[in-house]
Motif scaffolding. Sequence first.
Motif, PDB file in Angstrom:
ATOM      1  N   HIS A 204       0.819  -1.207   0.000  1.00 55.72           N
ATOM      2  CA  HIS A 204       0.000   0.000   0.000  1.00 55.72           C
ATOM      3  C   HIS A 204       0.856   1.261   0.000  1.00 55.72           C
ATOM      4  O   HIS A 204       0.500   2.272   0.612  1.00 55.72           O
ATOM      5  N   GLU A 205       1.970   1.209  -0.708  1.00 57.52           N
ATOM      6  CA  GLU A 205       2.841   2.369  -0.854  1.00 57.52           C
ATOM      7  C   GLU A 205       3.284   2.516  -2.303  1.00 57.52           C
ATOM      8  O   GLU A 205       3.407   1.528  -3.030  1.00 57.52           O
ATOM      9  N   CYS A 206       3.522   3.760  -2.704  1.00 55.52           N
ATOM     10  CA  CYS A 206       4.139   3.990  -4.013  1.00 55.52           C
ATOM     11  C   CYS A 206       5.472   4.697  -3.797  1.00 55.52           C
ATOM     12  O   CYS A 206       5.587   5.598  -2.957  1.00 55.52           O
ATOM     13  N   LEU A 207       6.469   4.252  -4.529  1.00 49.88           N
ATOM     14  CA  LEU A 207       7.804   4.842  -4.454  1.00 49.88           C
ATOM     15  C   LEU A 207       7.898   5.936  -5.506  1.00 49.88           C
ATOM     16  O   LEU A 207       7.645   5.700  -6.692  1.00 49.88           O
ATOM     17  N   MET A 208       8.270   7.148  -5.065  1.00 52.01           N
ATOM     18  CA  MET A 208       8.296   8.296  -5.953  1.00 52.01           C
ATOM     19  C   MET A 208       9.715   8.668  -6.361  1.00 52.01           C
ATOM     20  O   MET A 208      10.691   8.285  -5.701  1.00 52.01           O
ATOM     21  N   THR A 209       9.832   9.407  -7.443  1.00 56.91           N
ATOM     22  CA  THR A 209      11.113  10.000  -7.815  1.00 56.91           C
ATOM     23  C   THR A 209      11.660  10.769  -6.615  1.00 56.91           C
ATOM     24  O   THR A 209      10.951  11.557  -6.000  1.00 56.91           O
ATOM     25  N   GLY A 210      12.899  10.526  -6.272  1.00 51.92           N
ATOM     26  CA  GLY A 210      13.489  11.169  -5.100  1.00 51.92           C
ATOM     27  C   GLY A 210      13.508  10.276  -3.882  1.00 51.92           C
ATOM     28  O   GLY A 210      14.176  10.579  -2.892  1.00 51.92           O
ATOM     29  N   GLY A 211      12.745   9.161  -3.931  1.00 55.56           N
ATOM     30  CA  GLY A 211      12.816   8.182  -2.857  1.00 55.56           C
ATOM     31  C   GLY A 211      11.701   8.209  -1.835  1.00 55.56           C
ATOM     32  O   GLY A 211      11.630   7.319  -0.982  1.00 55.56           O
ATOM     33  N   ASP A 212      10.818   9.206  -1.874  1.00 57.00           N
ATOM     34  CA  ASP A 212       9.723   9.242  -0.902  1.00 57.00           C
ATOM     35  C   ASP A 212       8.743   8.100  -1.160  1.00 57.00           C
ATOM     36  O   ASP A 212       8.451   7.752  -2.312  1.00 57.00           O
ATOM     37  N   ARG A 213       8.237   7.537  -0.069  1.00 59.78           N
ATOM     38  CA  ARG A 213       7.218   6.489  -0.153  1.00 59.78           C
ATOM     39  C   ARG A 213       5.903   7.055   0.370  1.00 59.78           C
ATOM     40  O   ARG A 213       5.837   7.547   1.499  1.00 59.78           O
ATOM     41  N   ARG A 218      -6.490   1.927   1.151  1.00 64.13           N
ATOM     42  CA  ARG A 218      -7.124   0.699   0.670  1.00 64.13           C
ATOM     43  C   ARG A 218      -8.287   0.988  -0.289  1.00 64.13           C
ATOM     44  O   ARG A 218      -8.385   0.357  -1.346  1.00 64.13           O
ATOM     45  N   PRO A 219      -9.179   1.946   0.031  1.00 68.02           N
ATOM     46  CA  PRO A 219     -10.300   2.199  -0.891  1.00 68.02           C
ATOM     47  C   PRO A 219      -9.863   2.743  -2.257  1.00 68.02           C
ATOM     48  O   PRO A 219     -10.579   2.574  -3.244  1.00 68.02           O
ATOM     49  N   ARG A 220      -8.697   3.394  -2.302  1.00 69.46           N
ATOM     50  CA  ARG A 220      -8.252   4.006  -3.555  1.00 69.46           C
ATOM     51  C   ARG A 220      -7.287   3.131  -4.349  1.00 69.46           C
ATOM     52  O   ARG A 220      -6.946   3.462  -5.481  1.00 69.46           O
ATOM     53  N   ARG A 221      -6.841   2.021  -3.765  1.00 69.26           N
ATOM     54  CA  ARG A 221      -5.760   1.266  -4.392  1.00 69.26           C
ATOM     55  C   ARG A 221      -6.127   0.745  -5.782  1.00 69.26           C
ATOM     56  O   ARG A 221      -5.340   0.857  -6.731  1.00 69.26           O
ATOM     57  N   LYS A 222      -7.321   0.185  -5.928  1.00 71.59           N
ATOM     58  CA  LYS A 222      -7.716  -0.381  -7.218  1.00 71.59           C
ATOM     59  C   LYS A 222      -7.760   0.701  -8.296  1.00 71.59           C
ATOM     60  O   LYS A 222      -7.231   0.521  -9.404  1.00 71.59           O
ATOM     61  N   ALA A 223      -8.375   1.843  -7.968  1.00 75.86           N
ATOM     62  CA  ALA A 223      -8.473   2.934  -8.938  1.00 75.86           C
ATOM     63  C   ALA A 223      -7.092   3.514  -9.236  1.00 75.86           C
ATOM     64  O   ALA A 223      -6.795   3.882 -10.381  1.00 75.86           O
ATOM     65  N   PHE A 224      -6.253   3.581  -8.206  1.00 71.69           N
ATOM     66  CA  PHE A 224      -4.895   4.104  -8.395  1.00 71.69           C
ATOM     67  C   PHE A 224      -4.107   3.206  -9.349  1.00 71.69           C
ATOM     68  O   PHE A 224      -3.452   3.694 -10.283  1.00 71.69           O
ATOM     69  N   MET A 225      -4.167   1.898  -9.133  1.00 66.57           N
ATOM     70  CA  MET A 225      -3.434   0.964  -9.985  1.00 66.57           C
ATOM     71  C   MET A 225      -3.963   0.993 -11.413  1.00 66.57           C
ATOM     72  O   MET A 225      -3.199   0.871 -12.379  1.00 66.57           O
ATOM     73  N   SER A 226      -5.269   1.170 -11.559  1.00 62.89           N
ATOM     74  CA  SER A 226      -5.865   1.263 -12.891  1.00 62.89           C
ATOM     75  C   SER A 226      -5.381   2.521 -13.612  1.00 62.89           C
ATOM     76  O   SER A 226      -5.027   2.474 -14.801  1.00 62.89           O
TER      77      SER A 226
END
Length: 236
Positions: A204-213, A218-226
């Motif tokens: 339930h984390e995304c790694l961003m440019t620069g290294g921030d996580r 949970r409710p947004r994960r499916k839409a985020f991945m899509s």
Amino acid sequence: MVRIAVVEDEAVSRTLLRDYLRRYGEERTLHIDATYFTDGAAIVGDYKPVYDIILMDIQMAHLDGMSAARAIREVDQEVILVFITSAPQFAINGYEVGALSYLLKPLPWFAFSQELDRCMRALAKRQRASLLLQSGATTHRVDVADIVYAESVKHRIDVHTLSGVYSVVSTLKAMEAELAGHNFFRSNSCYLVSLAHVRGVSDHECLMTGGDRLRISRPRRKAFMSALADYAGGID
């Protein structure tokens, strides 16, 4: 719309430039928002990087055009500068401030229109979507492509970019509206994420440019991945 600043201390020349800009806009079907200044000191005082092009006279009474251009370049590296002068020897140092070119007085319409065409081509090449961010007493022009994510912190938004963090008084909802159409997505109630800067996703984390996580709720994960899959597949 193209925002142009005209810095000219001679009333006759200002009137001519106003007429030329009106004619250019009509002939090119282009909306030009022009602002006129009577001296270099007038534009430098409280300057904000909101202009696309500056047409600058060189010889002026209080602050000459070259000095004004140097001051402007300290806060705005993007604006296109064109000097206007009756003495070309004063324009040869234009390279010091990254001037595109210079125009000689008396200024004929054909030379003016050709030079403005050149400015428009240069503007089209360099122009990227950008935001003006009011951080404290300073206004910054930030390329949308350089924004990694926006973070809601109490009553402000911290905009994390490739060059630093800008803290602005706003809401995440307002920032989301400003960035609509530029592939940003809410990973949770606190973060608005640039999909272009997502380097990986784990649990339930995304790694961003620069290294921030950043947390993905949970409710947004499916839409985020899509949304991320659509972006990666080239679907806007």
